[in-house]
Design a protein around this motif. Structure first.
Motif, PDB file in Angstrom:
ATOM      1  N   PHE A  83       0.852  -1.178   0.000  1.00 51.20           N
ATOM      2  CA  PHE A  83       0.000   0.000   0.000  1.00 51.20           C
ATOM      3  C   PHE A  83       0.893   1.235   0.000  1.00 51.20           C
ATOM      4  O   PHE A  83       1.817   1.335   0.810  1.00 51.20           O
ATOM      5  CB  PHE A  83      -0.887  -0.015   1.248  1.00 51.20           C
ATOM      6  N   VAL A  84       0.632   2.155  -0.914  1.00 44.61           N
ATOM      7  CA  VAL A  84       1.451   3.356  -1.052  1.00 44.61           C
ATOM      8  C   VAL A  84       0.566   4.583  -0.931  1.00 44.61           C
ATOM      9  O   VAL A  84      -0.522   4.636  -1.506  1.00 44.61           O
ATOM     10  CB  VAL A  84       2.164   3.379  -2.429  1.00 44.61           C
ATOM     11  N   GLU A  85       1.027   5.572  -0.162  1.00 41.90           N
ATOM     12  CA  GLU A  85       0.371   6.872  -0.089  1.00 41.90           C
ATOM     13  C   GLU A  85       1.381   7.929  -0.500  1.00 41.90           C
ATOM     14  O   GLU A  85       2.577   7.767  -0.252  1.00 41.90           O
ATOM     15  CB  GLU A  85      -0.120   7.169   1.330  1.00 41.90           C
ATOM     16  N   THR A  86       0.881   8.980  -1.111  1.00 39.65           N
ATOM     17  CA  THR A  86       1.757  10.073  -1.520  1.00 39.65           C
ATOM     18  C   THR A  86       1.357  11.350  -0.795  1.00 39.65           C
ATOM     19  O   THR A  86       0.241  11.461  -0.279  1.00 39.65           O
ATOM     20  CB  THR A  86       1.685  10.315  -3.045  1.00 39.65           C
ATOM     21  N   ALA A  87       2.280  12.291  -0.790  1.00 33.31           N
ATOM     22  CA  ALA A  87       2.034  13.598  -0.192  1.00 33.31           C
ATOM     23  C   ALA A  87       2.471  14.652  -1.199  1.00 33.31           C
ATOM     24  O   ALA A  87       3.520  14.508  -1.823  1.00 33.31           O
ATOM     25  CB  ALA A  87       2.807  13.751   1.108  1.00 33.31           C
ATOM     26  N   GLU A  88       1.690  15.711  -1.328  1.00 36.28           N
ATOM     27  CA  GLU A  88       2.014  16.711  -2.343  1.00 36.28           C
ATOM     28  C   GLU A  88       3.094  17.696  -1.929  1.00 36.28           C
ATOM     29  O   GLU A  88       3.600  18.436  -2.758  1.00 36.28           O
ATOM     30  CB  GLU A  88       0.756  17.444  -2.803  1.00 36.28           C
ATOM     31  N   GLN A 146       1.672  13.090   7.610  1.00 34.57           N
ATOM     32  CA  GLN A 146       1.216  11.726   7.323  1.00 34.57           C
ATOM     33  C   GLN A 146       2.110  10.700   8.010  1.00 34.57           C
ATOM     34  O   GLN A 146       1.611   9.714   8.565  1.00 34.57           O
ATOM     35  CB  GLN A 146       1.221  11.476   5.813  1.00 34.57           C
ATOM     36  N   GLY A 162       0.613   8.198  10.659  1.00 35.79           N
ATOM     37  CA  GLY A 162       0.368   6.887  10.065  1.00 35.79           C
ATOM     38  C   GLY A 162       1.211   5.785  10.653  1.00 35.79           C
ATOM     39  O   GLY A 162       2.014   5.988  11.559  1.00 35.79           O
ATOM     40  N   TYR A 185       3.513   3.519   8.825  1.00 38.02           N
ATOM     41  CA  TYR A 185       4.196   3.157   7.586  1.00 38.02           C
ATOM     42  C   TYR A 185       5.422   2.308   7.880  1.00 38.02           C
ATOM     43  O   TYR A 185       6.083   2.493   8.905  1.00 38.02           O
ATOM     44  CB  TYR A 185       4.617   4.418   6.825  1.00 38.02           C
TER      45      TYR A 185
END
Length: 94
Positions: A2-7, A15, A19, A21
């Motif tokens: 599972f991958v999440e990105t941040a702008e 995050q 989170g 991670y």
């Protein structure tokens, strides 16, 4: 996986703190908060998971600065997909 990105770096910092991670891939050049600052703040806040710096600069001084602020490792861009995957697996297995 599972991958999440941040702008940007500030969102990435928030995050990572909130989170659960296994690893953080930290771009060094980001708006709002650069990767050096985000990594330093994460370490100050007690974040102990691996942080892998990703940067367009492969020079020794940039690599050392990444390690000095708390990055676990460093990969230069452009990122080699196989090297990225094997590096992530190495750090997560520890």
């Amino acid at each position: 996986a599972f991958v999440e990105t941040a702008e940007n770096g500030l969102i990435g910092y928030r995050q990572a703190i909130a989170g659960n991670y296994d690893i953080v891939l930290m771009d060094i050049q980001m708006p709002e908060m650069d990767g050096y600052t985000a990594t330093h703040k994460l370490r100050e806040a007690g974040f102990r998971k691996p942080i892998l710096a990703l940067t367009a600069h492969a020079m020794t001084d940039v690599r050392q600065k990444c390690l000095n602020v708390g990055c676990t490792g460093h990969l230069p861009k452009p990122i080699d997909r196989q090297v990225l995957i094997s590096t992530i697996l190495e750090y997560v297995a520890q």
